[in-house]
Design a protein around this motif. Structure first.
Motif, PDB file in Angstrom:
ATOM      1  N   PHE A 257      -6.178 -24.279 -13.207  1.00  0.00           N
ATOM      2  CA  PHE A 257      -6.319 -22.982 -13.236  1.00  0.00           C
ATOM      3  C   PHE A 257      -5.634 -22.241 -11.821  1.00  0.00           C
ATOM      4  CE2 PHE A 257      -7.487 -18.396 -13.621  1.00  0.00           C
ATOM      5  CZ  PHE A 257      -8.735 -18.444 -14.591  1.00  0.00           C
ATOM      6  N   LYS A 258      -4.345 -21.603 -11.983  1.00  0.00           N
ATOM      7  CA  LYS A 258      -3.762 -21.091 -10.941  1.00  0.00           C
ATOM      8  C   LYS A 258      -3.457 -19.659 -10.878  1.00  0.00           C
ATOM      9  CE  LYS A 258      -3.545 -25.182  -8.968  1.00  0.00           C
ATOM     10  NZ  LYS A 258      -4.584 -25.521  -7.787  1.00  0.00           N
ATOM     11  N   PHE A 259      -3.751 -18.889  -9.923  1.00  0.00           N
ATOM     12  CA  PHE A 259      -3.402 -17.417 -10.084  1.00  0.00           C
ATOM     13  C   PHE A 259      -1.844 -17.386  -9.366  1.00  0.00           C
ATOM     14  CE2 PHE A 259      -7.861 -17.376  -9.872  1.00  0.00           C
ATOM     15  CZ  PHE A 259      -8.186 -16.354 -10.863  1.00  0.00           C
ATOM     16  N   SER A 260      -1.241 -16.299  -9.701  1.00  0.00           N
ATOM     17  CA  SER A 260      -0.014 -16.017  -8.938  1.00  0.00           C
ATOM     18  C   SER A 260      -0.149 -14.277  -8.938  1.00  0.00           C
ATOM     19  CB  SER A 260       1.083 -16.424  -9.651  1.00  0.00           C
ATOM     20  OG  SER A 260       1.287 -16.110 -11.029  1.00  0.00           O
ATOM     21  N   ASP A 261       1.026 -13.844  -8.343  1.00  0.00           N
ATOM     22  CA  ASP A 261       1.251 -12.323  -8.387  1.00  0.00           C
ATOM     23  C   ASP A 261      -0.064 -11.663  -8.109  1.00  0.00           C
ATOM     24  OD1 ASP A 261       3.929 -12.945  -8.933  1.00  0.00           O
ATOM     25  OD2 ASP A 261       3.743 -12.627 -10.875  1.00  0.00           O
ATOM     26  N   TYR A 262      -0.749 -12.025  -7.043  1.00  0.00           N
ATOM     27  CA  TYR A 262      -2.168 -11.485  -6.893  1.00  0.00           C
ATOM     28  C   TYR A 262      -1.988 -10.295  -5.864  1.00  0.00           C
ATOM     29  CZ  TYR A 262      -6.806 -11.057  -5.283  1.00  0.00           C
ATOM     30  OH  TYR A 262      -8.218 -10.507  -5.089  1.00  0.00           O
ATOM     31  N   LYS A 263      -2.520  -9.274  -6.368  1.00  0.00           N
ATOM     32  CA  LYS A 263      -2.648  -7.927  -5.211  1.00  0.00           C
ATOM     33  C   LYS A 263      -4.164  -7.331  -5.530  1.00  0.00           C
ATOM     34  CE  LYS A 263       2.084  -6.778  -5.980  1.00  0.00           C
ATOM     35  NZ  LYS A 263       2.699  -7.110  -7.229  1.00  0.00           N
ATOM     36  N   VAL A 264      -4.426  -7.089  -4.582  1.00  0.00           N
ATOM     37  CA  VAL A 264      -5.863  -6.226  -4.571  1.00  0.00           C
ATOM     38  C   VAL A 264      -5.838  -5.125  -3.450  1.00  0.00           C
ATOM     39  CG1 VAL A 264      -6.689  -7.607  -2.287  1.00  0.00           C
ATOM     40  CG2 VAL A 264      -8.353  -6.682  -3.889  1.00  0.00           C
ATOM     41  N   ASP A 265      -6.523  -3.994  -4.124  1.00  0.00           N
ATOM     42  CA  ASP A 265      -6.859  -2.685  -3.683  1.00  0.00           C
ATOM     43  C   ASP A 265      -8.133  -2.416  -3.303  1.00  0.00           C
ATOM     44  OD1 ASP A 265      -5.776  -0.025  -2.480  1.00  0.00           O
ATOM     45  OD2 ASP A 265      -6.601   0.563  -4.258  1.00  0.00           O
ATOM     46  N   VAL A 266      -8.513  -1.918  -2.223  1.00  0.00           N
ATOM     47  CA  VAL A 266      -9.988  -1.842  -1.901  1.00  0.00           C
ATOM     48  C   VAL A 266     -10.020  -0.098  -1.390  1.00  0.00           C
ATOM     49  CG1 VAL A 266     -12.040  -2.076  -0.555  1.00  0.00           C
ATOM     50  CG2 VAL A 266     -10.492  -3.916  -1.394  1.00  0.00           C
ATOM     51  N   ARG A 267     -10.781   0.629  -1.900  1.00  0.00           N
ATOM     52  CA  ARG A 267     -11.286   2.042  -1.630  1.00  0.00           C
ATOM     53  C   ARG A 267     -12.831   2.240  -1.557  1.00  0.00           C
ATOM     54  NH1 ARG A 267     -10.553   4.558  -7.149  1.00  0.00           N
ATOM     55  NH2 ARG A 267     -12.306   5.901  -7.140  1.00  0.00           N
ATOM     56  N   PHE A 268     -13.259   3.107  -0.568  1.00  0.00           N
ATOM     57  CA  PHE A 268     -14.720   3.336  -0.482  1.00  0.00           C
ATOM     58  C   PHE A 268     -15.126   4.602  -1.173  1.00  0.00           C
ATOM     59  CE2 PHE A 268     -13.065   0.500   2.706  1.00  0.00           C
ATOM     60  CZ  PHE A 268     -14.224  -0.678   2.748  1.00  0.00           C
ATOM     61  N   GLU A 269     -16.144   4.647  -1.721  1.00  0.00           N
ATOM     62  CA  GLU A 269     -16.892   5.762  -2.205  1.00  0.00           C
ATOM     63  C   GLU A 269     -18.195   5.841  -1.461  1.00  0.00           C
ATOM     64  OE1 GLU A 269     -15.556   8.362  -3.831  1.00  0.00           O
ATOM     65  OE2 GLU A 269     -13.638   7.262  -4.037  1.00  0.00           O
ATOM     66  N   GLY A 270     -18.592   6.463  -0.602  1.00  0.00           N
ATOM     67  CA  GLY A 270     -19.802   6.386  -0.131  1.00  0.00           C
ATOM     68  C   GLY A 270     -20.255   4.952   0.265  1.00  0.00           C
ATOM     69  N   PRO A 271     -21.476   4.434   0.082  1.00  0.00           N
ATOM     70  CA  PRO A 271     -21.730   3.170   0.444  1.00  0.00           C
ATOM     71  C   PRO A 271     -21.080   2.044  -0.364  1.00  0.00           C
ATOM     72  CG  PRO A 271     -23.681   4.010  -1.009  1.00  0.00           C
ATOM     73  CD  PRO A 271     -22.422   5.200  -0.835  1.00  0.00           C
ATOM     74  N   VAL A 272     -20.315   2.293  -1.263  1.00  0.00           N
ATOM     75  CA  VAL A 272     -19.921   1.277  -2.214  1.00  0.00           C
ATOM     76  C   VAL A 272     -18.371   1.106  -1.979  1.00  0.00           C
ATOM     77  CG1 VAL A 272     -21.671   1.435  -3.966  1.00  0.00           C
ATOM     78  CG2 VAL A 272     -19.764   2.505  -4.365  1.00  0.00           C
ATOM     79  N   ALA A 273     -17.832   0.080  -2.293  1.00  0.00           N
ATOM     80  CA  ALA A 273     -16.429  -0.214  -2.166  1.00  0.00           C
ATOM     81  C   ALA A 273     -16.158  -0.527  -3.792  1.00  0.00           C
ATOM     82  CB  ALA A 273     -16.192  -1.559  -1.265  1.00  0.00           C
ATOM     83  N   LEU A 274     -14.677  -0.160  -4.143  1.00  0.00           N
ATOM     84  CA  LEU A 274     -14.167  -0.450  -5.407  1.00  0.00           C
ATOM     85  C   LEU A 274     -12.994  -1.209  -5.087  1.00  0.00           C
ATOM     86  CD1 LEU A 274     -14.428   3.116  -6.845  1.00  0.00           C
ATOM     87  CD2 LEU A 274     -16.062   1.441  -7.088  1.00  0.00           C
ATOM     88  N   ALA A 275     -13.027  -2.246  -5.676  1.00  0.00           N
ATOM     89  CA  ALA A 275     -11.845  -3.137  -5.665  1.00  0.00           C
ATOM     90  C   ALA A 275     -11.027  -3.383  -7.051  1.00  0.00           C
ATOM     91  CB  ALA A 275     -12.284  -4.671  -5.176  1.00  0.00           C
ATOM     92  N   THR A 276      -9.785  -3.279  -6.970  1.00  0.00           N
ATOM     93  CA  THR A 276      -9.005  -3.560  -8.277  1.00  0.00           C
ATOM     94  C   THR A 276      -8.010  -4.602  -7.812  1.00  0.00           C
ATOM     95  OG1 THR A 276      -8.988  -1.358  -8.795  1.00  0.00           O
ATOM     96  CG2 THR A 276      -7.337  -2.760  -9.765  1.00  0.00           C
ATOM     97  N   GLU A 277      -8.197  -5.821  -8.752  1.00  0.00           N
ATOM     98  CA  GLU A 277      -7.449  -6.964  -8.459  1.00  0.00           C
ATOM     99  C   GLU A 277      -6.368  -7.132  -9.707  1.00  0.00           C
ATOM    100  OE1 GLU A 277      -9.878 -10.400  -6.675  1.00  0.00           O
ATOM    101  OE2 GLU A 277     -10.997  -9.151  -8.260  1.00  0.00           O
ATOM    102  N   THR A 278      -5.114  -7.098  -9.492  1.00  0.00           N
ATOM    103  CA  THR A 278      -4.232  -7.607 -10.665  1.00  0.00           C
ATOM    104  C   THR A 278      -3.386  -8.957 -10.130  1.00  0.00           C
ATOM    105  OG1 THR A 278      -2.487  -6.186  -9.383  1.00  0.00           O
ATOM    106  CG2 THR A 278      -3.519  -5.147 -11.100  1.00  0.00           C
TER     107      THR A 278
END
Length: 165
Positions: A99-120
């Motif tokens: 099982f191999k990942f490629s073209d991995y990108k992650v974006d993290v943003r904060f909303e109050g005490p939580v973080a929202l992460a989007t991975e592609t």
């Protein structure tokens, strides 16, 4: 209400300009440094999870998730991570050769005490029987600090065949 707002604004106008100067910068810089450190810590949590999948061994990944986490995968409600690991992910990994990942990108943003992460990403799975699946995927996660460590509260991932496949 208008008088109260006007009084607050007028009061703020009386604060010396120096109060907004150099003395506040360390606090702002410290907050910025803390957010940068949190962002990196979140990326480490997500990278550790991804690395476990690539190793085909998700043992120990329970520590990356909150006890009351919720997992959603490609239209299915999987329950807590513990349930997902025991009944879906763990048994599934046992049938993969790779099982191999490629073209991995992650974006993290904060909303109050939580973080929202989007991975592609893209991934390629090869089963024990030699079947190959290549997919384009996305995952969204909600993370929160629990006892000083970032934990995944909610993860939703989905995938599709890459265009032209």
């Amino acid at each position: 209400m208008k008088r109260l707002c006007g009084a607050v604004i007028a009061g703020l106008m009386l604060v010396p300009a120096a109060a907004y100067g150099q003395q506040n910068q360390p606090t702002t810089q410290s907050a910025s440094d803390a957010r940068a450190a949190d962002r990196e810590a979140i990326k480490v949590v997500l990278a550790n999870y991804k690395a476990a999948i690539e190793r085909l061994d998700a043992s120990g990944t329970e520590e990356l998730f909150a006890a009351d986490s919720q997992i959603f995968e490609t239209g299915g409600v999987e329950g807590t991570y513990q349930n997902y690991h025991a009944h879906h992910l763990g048994p599934e990994l046992d049938h993969f050769r790779s099982f191999k990942f490629s073209d991995y990108k992650v974006d993290v943003r904060f909303e109050g005490p939580v973080a929202l992460a989007t991975e592609t990403y893209r991934y390629r799975i090869e089963t024990e029987s030699g079947e190959v699946a290549e997919r384009q995927g996305v995952a969204t996660s909600v993370l929160k600090k629990v006892d000083g460590e970032w934990k995944i509260l909610n993860m939703h991932n989905s995938a599709r065949r890459p265009r032209g496949s």
